[in-house]
Structure formats: C-alpha cells, structure tokens
Design a protein around this motif. Structure first.
Motif, PDB file in Angstrom:
ATOM      1  N   MET A   1       0.787  -1.293   0.012  1.00 26.47           N
ATOM      2  CA  MET A   1      -0.110  -0.165  -0.145  1.00 26.47           C
ATOM      3  C   MET A   1       0.789   1.222   0.138  1.00 26.47           C
ATOM      4  SD  MET A   1      -2.955   1.088   2.853  1.00 26.47           S
ATOM      5  CE  MET A   1      -3.708   2.679   2.690  1.00 26.47           C
ATOM      6  N   SER A   2       0.637   2.069  -0.806  1.00 29.07           N
ATOM      7  CA  SER A   2       1.742   3.409  -1.025  1.00 29.07           C
ATOM      8  C   SER A   2       1.029   4.348   0.123  1.00 29.07           C
ATOM      9  CB  SER A   2       1.070   4.093  -2.292  1.00 29.07           C
ATOM     10  OG  SER A   2       1.841   5.197  -2.530  1.00 29.07           O
ATOM     11  N   SER A   3       2.325   4.986   0.613  1.00 30.40           N
ATOM     12  CA  SER A   3       2.021   5.803   1.722  1.00 30.40           C
ATOM     13  C   SER A   3       1.627   7.438   1.332  1.00 30.40           C
ATOM     14  CB  SER A   3       3.260   6.005   2.639  1.00 30.40           C
ATOM     15  OG  SER A   3       4.169   6.530   1.878  1.00 30.40           O
ATOM     16  N   LEU A   4       1.437   7.430  -0.113  1.00 29.94           N
ATOM     17  CA  LEU A   4       0.981   8.457  -0.639  1.00 29.94           C
ATOM     18  C   LEU A   4      -0.512   8.606  -1.099  1.00 29.94           C
ATOM     19  CD1 LEU A   4       1.683  11.545  -1.662  1.00 29.94           C
ATOM     20  CD2 LEU A   4       2.020  10.517  -3.983  1.00 29.94           C
ATOM     21  N   THR A   5      -1.406   9.408  -0.179  1.00 34.17           N
ATOM     22  CA  THR A   5      -2.804   9.550  -0.588  1.00 34.17           C
ATOM     23  C   THR A   5      -3.055  10.762  -0.905  1.00 34.17           C
ATOM     24  OG1 THR A   5      -3.086   8.165   1.573  1.00 34.17           O
ATOM     25  CG2 THR A   5      -5.292   9.097   0.767  1.00 34.17           C
ATOM     26  N   PRO A   6      -3.567  10.814  -2.294  1.00 33.90           N
ATOM     27  CA  PRO A   6      -4.148  12.337  -2.988  1.00 33.90           C
ATOM     28  C   PRO A   6      -5.192  12.761  -2.372  1.00 33.90           C
ATOM     29  CG  PRO A   6      -4.552  10.272  -4.497  1.00 33.90           C
ATOM     30  CD  PRO A   6      -3.950   9.759  -3.270  1.00 33.90           C
ATOM     31  N   PRO A   7      -5.207  14.009  -2.473  1.00 32.97           N
ATOM     32  CA  PRO A   7      -6.483  14.720  -1.948  1.00 32.97           C
ATOM     33  C   PRO A   7      -7.638  14.429  -2.972  1.00 32.97           C
ATOM     34  CG  PRO A   7      -5.196  16.358  -3.261  1.00 32.97           C
ATOM     35  CD  PRO A   7      -4.245  14.831  -3.356  1.00 32.97           C
TER      36      PRO A   7
ATOM     37  N   SER B   1     -15.701  19.059   1.404  1.00 32.15           N
ATOM     38  CA  SER B   1     -16.007  18.529   2.664  1.00 32.15           C
ATOM     39  C   SER B   1     -15.485  17.202   2.843  1.00 32.15           C
ATOM     40  CB  SER B   1     -17.785  18.279   2.739  1.00 32.15           C
ATOM     41  OG  SER B   1     -18.027  17.486   1.793  1.00 32.15           O
ATOM     42  N   THR B   2     -14.732  16.451   1.891  1.00 29.92           N
ATOM     43  CA  THR B   2     -14.340  15.160   2.227  1.00 29.92           C
ATOM     44  C   THR B   2     -12.815  15.461   2.740  1.00 29.92           C
ATOM     45  OG1 THR B   2     -15.331  14.579  -0.080  1.00 29.92           O
ATOM     46  CG2 THR B   2     -13.496  13.151   0.910  1.00 29.92           C
ATOM     47  N   PRO B   3     -12.445  14.561   3.726  1.00 30.32           N
ATOM     48  CA  PRO B   3     -11.239  14.489   4.366  1.00 30.32           C
ATOM     49  C   PRO B   3     -10.165  14.391   3.457  1.00 30.32           C
ATOM     50  CG  PRO B   3     -12.917  13.125   5.744  1.00 30.32           C
ATOM     51  CD  PRO B   3     -13.527  13.637   4.369  1.00 30.32           C
ATOM     52  N   ARG B   4      -9.003  15.117   3.646  1.00 26.67           N
ATOM     53  CA  ARG B   4      -8.053  15.096   2.807  1.00 26.67           C
ATOM     54  C   ARG B   4      -6.580  15.083   3.449  1.00 26.67           C
ATOM     55  NH1 ARG B   4      -9.194  21.040   0.750  1.00 26.67           N
ATOM     56  NH2 ARG B   4      -9.686  20.845   2.924  1.00 26.67           N
ATOM     57  N   PHE B   5      -5.889  13.847   3.434  1.00 23.66           N
ATOM     58  CA  PHE B   5      -4.878  13.372   4.061  1.00 23.66           C
ATOM     59  C   PHE B   5      -3.710  13.259   3.011  1.00 23.66           C
ATOM     60  CE2 PHE B   5      -8.289  12.033   6.633  1.00 23.66           C
ATOM     61  CZ  PHE B   5      -7.969  12.364   8.061  1.00 23.66           C
ATOM     62  N   PHE B   6      -2.605  13.971   3.607  1.00 25.63           N
ATOM     63  CA  PHE B   6      -1.378  13.429   2.630  1.00 25.63           C
ATOM     64  C   PHE B   6      -0.361  12.899   3.617  1.00 25.63           C
ATOM     65  CE2 PHE B   6      -3.823  17.025   0.693  1.00 25.63           C
ATOM     66  CZ  PHE B   6      -3.555  16.865  -0.586  1.00 25.63           C
ATOM     67  N   VAL B   7       0.293  11.889   3.183  1.00 24.05           N
ATOM     68  CA  VAL B   7       1.436  11.476   4.075  1.00 24.05           C
ATOM     69  C   VAL B   7       2.771  11.554   2.936  1.00 24.05           C
ATOM     70  CG1 VAL B   7       2.443   9.383   5.077  1.00 24.05           C
ATOM     71  CG2 VAL B   7      -0.092   9.701   5.099  1.00 24.05           C
ATOM     72  N   GLY B   8       3.736  12.012   3.354  1.00 22.26           N
ATOM     73  CA  GLY B   8       4.994  12.037   2.714  1.00 22.26           C
ATOM     74  C   GLY B   8       5.411  10.910   2.128  1.00 22.26           C
ATOM     75  N   ALA B   9       5.795  10.941   0.544  1.00 19.28           N
ATOM     76  CA  ALA B   9       5.906   9.845  -0.193  1.00 19.28           C
ATOM     77  C   ALA B   9       7.524   9.598  -0.001  1.00 19.28           C
ATOM     78  CB  ALA B   9       5.745   9.964  -1.493  1.00 19.28           C
TER      79      ALA B   9
ATOM     80  N   ILE C   1       1.365  16.730  10.644  1.00 23.38           N
ATOM     81  CA  ILE C   1       0.950  15.777  11.933  1.00 23.38           C
ATOM     82  C   ILE C   1       2.525  15.109  12.032  1.00 23.38           C
ATOM     83  CG2 ILE C   1      -0.195  14.263  13.013  1.00 23.38           C
ATOM     84  CD1 ILE C   1      -1.873  16.561  12.286  1.00 23.38           C
ATOM     85  N   CYS C   2       3.133  15.461  12.893  1.00 22.14           N
ATOM     86  CA  CYS C   2       4.278  14.786  13.102  1.00 22.14           C
ATOM     87  C   CYS C   2       4.564  14.162  14.482  1.00 22.14           C
ATOM     88  CB  CYS C   2       5.502  15.760  13.093  1.00 22.14           C
ATOM     89  SG  CYS C   2       7.320  15.430  13.351  1.00 22.14           S
TER      90      CYS C   2
ATOM     91  N   THR D   1      -5.878  21.762   5.211  1.00 25.74           N
ATOM     92  CA  THR D   1      -5.344  20.555   4.603  1.00 25.74           C
ATOM     93  C   THR D   1      -4.437  20.090   5.418  1.00 25.74           C
ATOM     94  OG1 THR D   1      -5.476  21.279   2.035  1.00 25.74           O
ATOM     95  CG2 THR D   1      -4.072  19.317   2.653  1.00 25.74           C
ATOM     96  N   VAL D   2      -4.447  18.718   5.627  1.00 31.50           N
ATOM     97  CA  VAL D   2      -3.840  17.751   6.601  1.00 31.50           C
ATOM     98  C   VAL D   2      -2.679  16.864   6.048  1.00 31.50           C
ATOM     99  CG1 VAL D   2      -3.859  16.118   8.352  1.00 31.50           C
ATOM    100  CG2 VAL D   2      -5.655  17.726   8.431  1.00 31.50           C
ATOM    101  N   VAL D   3      -1.188  17.200   6.576  1.00 30.86           N
ATOM    102  CA  VAL D   3      -0.287  16.226   6.030  1.00 30.86           C
ATOM    103  C   VAL D   3       0.061  15.627   7.129  1.00 30.86           C
ATOM    104  CG1 VAL D   3       1.988  16.336   5.058  1.00 30.86           C
ATOM    105  CG2 VAL D   3       0.360  17.934   4.265  1.00 30.86           C
ATOM    106  N   ILE D   4      -0.098  14.091   7.066  1.00 31.39           N
ATOM    107  CA  ILE D   4       0.753  13.334   8.169  1.00 31.39           C
ATOM    108  C   ILE D   4       2.012  12.728   7.530  1.00 31.39           C
ATOM    109  CG2 ILE D   4       0.419  11.000   9.331  1.00 31.39           C
ATOM    110  CD1 ILE D   4      -2.688  11.361   9.044  1.00 31.39           C
ATOM    111  N   MET D   5       2.868  13.125   8.291  1.00 24.53           N
ATOM    112  CA  MET D   5       4.516  12.509   8.064  1.00 24.53           C
ATOM    113  C   MET D   5       4.566  11.265   8.605  1.00 24.53           C
ATOM    114  SD  MET D   5       6.518  16.020   9.518  1.00 24.53           S
ATOM    115  CE  MET D   5       6.173  17.838   9.093  1.00 24.53           C
ATOM    116  N   SER D   6       5.217  10.609   7.451  1.00 22.14           N
ATOM    117  CA  SER D   6       5.373   9.007   7.671  1.00 22.14           C
ATOM    118  C   SER D   6       6.504   8.897   8.945  1.00 22.14           C
ATOM    119  CB  SER D   6       5.422   8.450   6.706  1.00 22.14           C
ATOM    120  OG  SER D   6       6.883   8.471   5.986  1.00 22.14           O
TER     121      SER D   6
END
Length: 539
Positions: free
Chosen positions: A1-7, A13-21, A62-63, A88-93
């Motif tokens: 499963m890729s750790s990159l989730t596109p918006p 209104s849809t939750p948008r999560f980004f995780v560093g690739a 989010i670190c 926009t939320v970015v979750i650092m892996s």
C-alpha cells in the motif's frame, strides 16, 4: 500500500490526508507518467488557473509516531478538521521522521507534534526552527514534561496544589540531594519525613513503575503500579523496602474515593474530565463488554477548571492531559502527560476539531489573506441514545428569579378627612415631609384599628355619601386583614397631606389627607432557557 494519499478533488468537505512519499515511490510515479498526459494535464491546470485561481490552503502537519498519528482518536479528529474549507492535513510518515533530514520533511504552516516512545524530539525542534510553523503544542516544553521533577517544579511555580513531596537525586554531583533514611514505617528524604503509606515515583515520566508502600499496621508490603497489561494495572508485593538504585520522587499518599480523574484540555478554555478506577485498589482494570476501560463522566468544579487553564498555559500545550486526585475536599495535580486525547467520545472529537480548527484559522487566516471569521451559527441539536431511543439532550437549565415588591400591581386610593387619620399622620411625623409610609406591622395595625372604629360609627347611617365612604373603609379593612397577620413587606399604606385639598365644592373640604393603600403580593418572575456549554464562561 502506498503511503501517498492524493486529495479528493471537487469536494471540500471530504477529508484530505497527505502522507509524505518515499523517494522510490516518487521516482516510480514519475517514471510511469506519460509525458503527453503530463503536458495535457498541465495545460488544463493553466486554463483552470486563468478562470478560477486556486485558493491558498493552510497545511497542517502531523509529526508523530505512526501508532499515535494513525490512532482512532487522531483519525476521528483529523477527519473533522479537514472539513474546514481552507485546511489541508499532511501526516508525516514514521520513515521520513526517523530516517530523513528535517530539510526533506514536508513543509507545513502549522505543526502538531508530540513526543512518545521512540520519537526524535530533537529533530522536531530542529524542523520547527527551520520552517517556523505555528505550533499547537510547544516542543521545548515537552522536554520538561518527560521529567517529573520539572513537572512538579512548574506546577509549584504556578501555584497549583500538588501532594507534599521530596526529590531523591542519586547523582554524584549532588550529594546533598541524596540523603535517605529508611525506617520501618517511614522514610526521611533530605530532611522531609514521609510516614507510610507514601508513593515512590521514578523521576522519568516514561517510567510508569510507581510503588505505594503500606505501613505494618495495614499488613506492610507495597502495591506496584505499571502501564496496563491486559486486565492488570498493578500487583501487590510483600516487599516493604524502597528501591536502592535510581532517582525518585517521594510524596504523601492522598486518600481518594478509589478513582483517578483524568482531565483533557483543548486550549485554556476547554476541559473534558473522566474518572476511572484507581490502579492502586486491586490492580484489576474494569472493562466493558467491548473490552474498553470503563470511564465515568466527571463535572469539574470552578477551581478545577482554573487549574486546567493554568496547566494548559504553564506547559504551553494546547492539547494536554493531566491527572487529578480529589482528597480531603481539595484537588491535587499528580501528573502531567502532555499531548493526550479522550477515547471513544464523539462529542469530544467534535469539540476538539472545532476548537483546533478555529485556533489555526484565527492565527493563520489573516497572515495568508484568507477570508474567514469564527462561525457564529448555533450548535447542532444534541441527540443522544437512551434506553427509550434517541432524544434531545438537555444540557443545562438557567433560571433568573426576580422578586417584585417594588412594582405593586394592585392598589386602592381613598380620601380621608377624619381627625383620627390626622392624629396618626402627626404621630409618625408626617408633617415634616408631607408624606408618610407605613409598613411595620404595628403601624398597619393602627390603620386597621381606625378603619374598624370608623366602620362601627358609620354602621347606623344610611346616607348615600356615607355608604360610599363605608365601602371604601370596608375594602381597606379587608385588605389589612388578609392572611390573618402582618408579616414581610406585602402591604403598605401611604398618606399624602394636601393642606388645600382638591378643588373645593364646599367649605367643609378644607384640609384633606389622601390615603393610598398599596396591596401587592410577593411574586417571582421566572425566566428560563436552554444554554449550551460553549455559551458558558469558565466559572
């Protein structure tokens, strides 16, 4: 499963999560892109920019370790936080946090970062200095939270009540802080005596092996607390001697009602509290049918709310958990945990996301010229499940009660000319001001006696004018005889002297007193309305 989730596009209104690739994933994505598709995509993007320029988004990073950033409470709160149009939320892996230099970490405008086991706090501090994001929880203060000595020092400095304690530092460089004399039922730490039962805590907040030592009169031994393992949180040991290696805090044991109060703040003006069974009782964790630890809702007192505010501000942790002990009619802070969420509370998730979103927007929206103001719409109607189905939850009833003894609604007015009223007027010094108010029981009794006497004198007359006066006196007598006695201020008589009287019709009208009898009852006007918790200020 890729750790990159596109918006998700087209739905704010849809939750948008980004995780560093990772680098290999980025290379893979680039190598598999058709160059014509890239050119076509870029051309479409340019056209869109000409028509509707993209809105500036506030990137919240989010670190934290994966166990924390992907936990259920965090996922629930971030899902709600993403519903803010400009966030926009970015979750650092975890891989990036542990293995990449901070220069390669995703850039963010706001950082939510907190320490847990294995987390490189030094790198997070370095990233903060490099990018200077808006911090939800101060990073430098998290070093202090890891040391119970510093936690207690800050609490004491802020004037927050905590148990009596002493620090035993087994440090060769500080021999004056390593004086321990152990007796059968007490210990003396640097001159401070702690009779059993007392508590022994490691100075490191990461060490949860806290011991409680009992006196010989209670059987001796010790209760050894630890981080929950299955259904256990402590065990009894017959060992009564304190530990001989390591540094510890010794503190007075606080006799509670068998519960600990866990408090969770979201900013200085919001605190959620729950109670759980104290691990010091028998060490068995109470769980429900789903295997979750049972928690009980707690209403904080005004003083405890003030303590929550002080803890939040003193440690500079917007999201902060700490422990309260209620003993001997007082509340004592015994631990500060730093970043901590409530588990299994949808109401808390809603409140937390809303407060964090408003804090972020209030701080950064003006900086990025984002048109935003704090929403003022009414809160959604609270619906709660009950044994009878779902229904509205009554949050609060506020009553404002006003007595109305100053605005009489019933009064009668009559003219009197009898000498007895003049005598009464003179007896109470009415001529000094020309007005007289009679409220005391004995004063009202005098007026009643005069009314009874005059009615007796007028009883034999049948003249029309006399009958009219008689009816007025009857009414005056009836009012004064109400309730059978005079008590409180529910009736009064007011006399006004008119030396020239009303326009005369005969010479007999010379000199007149108007007697006004005000009749009113003690009544209460009750205003009530529902009030939501956010409408209430911290008491």
């Amino acid at each position: 499963m890729s750790s990159l989730t596109p918006p998700c596009e087209g739905d704010s209104s849809t939750p948008r999560f980004f995780v560093g690739a990772r680098d290999d994933e980025t290379d893979f994505l680039e190598s598999n892109m058709n160059p014509y598709e890239v050119d076509f995509y870029e051309e479409e993007e340019d056209e869109d920019e000409e028509e509707t320029p993209p809105e500036r988004q506030i990137v919240v990073g989010i670190c934290a370790m994966t166990k924390k950033s992907k936990s259920k409470p965090m996922t629930q709160i971030l899902g709600r936080l993403c519903k803010f149009e400009y966030i926009t939320v970015v979750i650092m892996s975890e891989d990036i946090i542990l293995n990449e230099p901070v220069e390669k970490w995703p850039i963010c405008d706001c950082l939510i970062s907190f320490h847990s086991k294995g987390f490189p706090l030094d790198k997070a501090v370095a990233y903060s200095k490099l990018r200077n994001p808006f911090l939800i929880n101060d990073l430098d203060m998290q070093y202090f939270i890891q040391d119970r000595r510093e936690v207690y020092r800050i609490l004491q400095q802020e004037g927050i009540d905590l148990p009596r304690y002493a620090v035993l530092n087994r440090d060769p460089d500080k021999p004056d802080e390593c004086n321990l004399v152990e007796g059968e039922d007490q210990v003396e730490v640097n001159g401070e005596i702690f009779p059993k039962p007392f508590v022994e805590k490691p100075v490191s907040a990461e060490d949860h092996n806290v011991y409680i030592y009992y006196p010989t009169s209670a059987g001796g031994g010790s209760q050894r607390l630890f981080r929950k393992i299955g259904s256990r949180s402590s065990v009894y040991s017959p060992e009564s001697s304190v530990r001989k290696t390591g540094s510890y805090i010794y503190e007075e044991f606080m006799p509670t009602d068998g519960t600990d109060v866990k408090v969770y703040t979201v900013g200085p003006d919001y605190a959620h509290a729950e109670a759980r069974k104290s691990p010091a009782l028998d060490g068995k964790v109470e769980r429900d049918s789903e295997g979750k630890e049972i928690r009980y809702p707690v209403m904080l007192t005004a003083m405890e709310k003030l303590v929550a505010r002080k803890v939040c501000l003193a440690f500079k942790q917007t999201v902060c958990g700490f422990d309260l002990l209620r003993a001997n009619g007082h509340s004592f802070v015994c631990d500060v945990n730093g970043f901590s969420f409530v588990k299994n509370s949808m109401k808390y998730y809603d409140d937390c996301a809303k407060i964090l979103g408003n804090i972020i927007m209030r701080e950064l929206a003006p900086q990025f010229h984002i048109p935003w103001s704090i929403p003022t719409e009414a809160e959604d109607i609270p619906i709660v499940p009950t044994t009878s189905g779902t229904m509205m939850e009554l949050r609060c009833v506020i009553a404002v009660i006003r007595h109305g003894d100053r605005t009489p609604k019933q009064k009668m007015k009559m003219e009197v000319r009898h000498s007895r009223f003049f005598e009464l007027f003179e007896h109470h010094d009415g001529y000094k001001t020309g007005k007289l108010k009679l409220k005391k029981p004995e004063q009202l009794q005098e007026v009643l006696d005069i009314a009874r006497l005059l009615l007796a004198e007028l009883g034999a007359h049948n003249d029309c004018e006399i009958e009219e006066r008689k009816s007025k006196l009857e009414q005056l007598k009836t009012v004064l005889e109400m309730y059978g006695h005079f008590s409180g201020i529910n009736r009064k008589v007011q006399l006004t002297y008119l030396p020239h009287g009303h326009p005369k019709t005969s010479s007999e009208d010379e000199g007149m007193i108007i007697c006004n009898c005000f009749i009113f009852y003690p009544r209460f006007t009750l205003y009530w309305f529902l009030c939501m918790p956010q409408d209430l200020q911290v008491l």
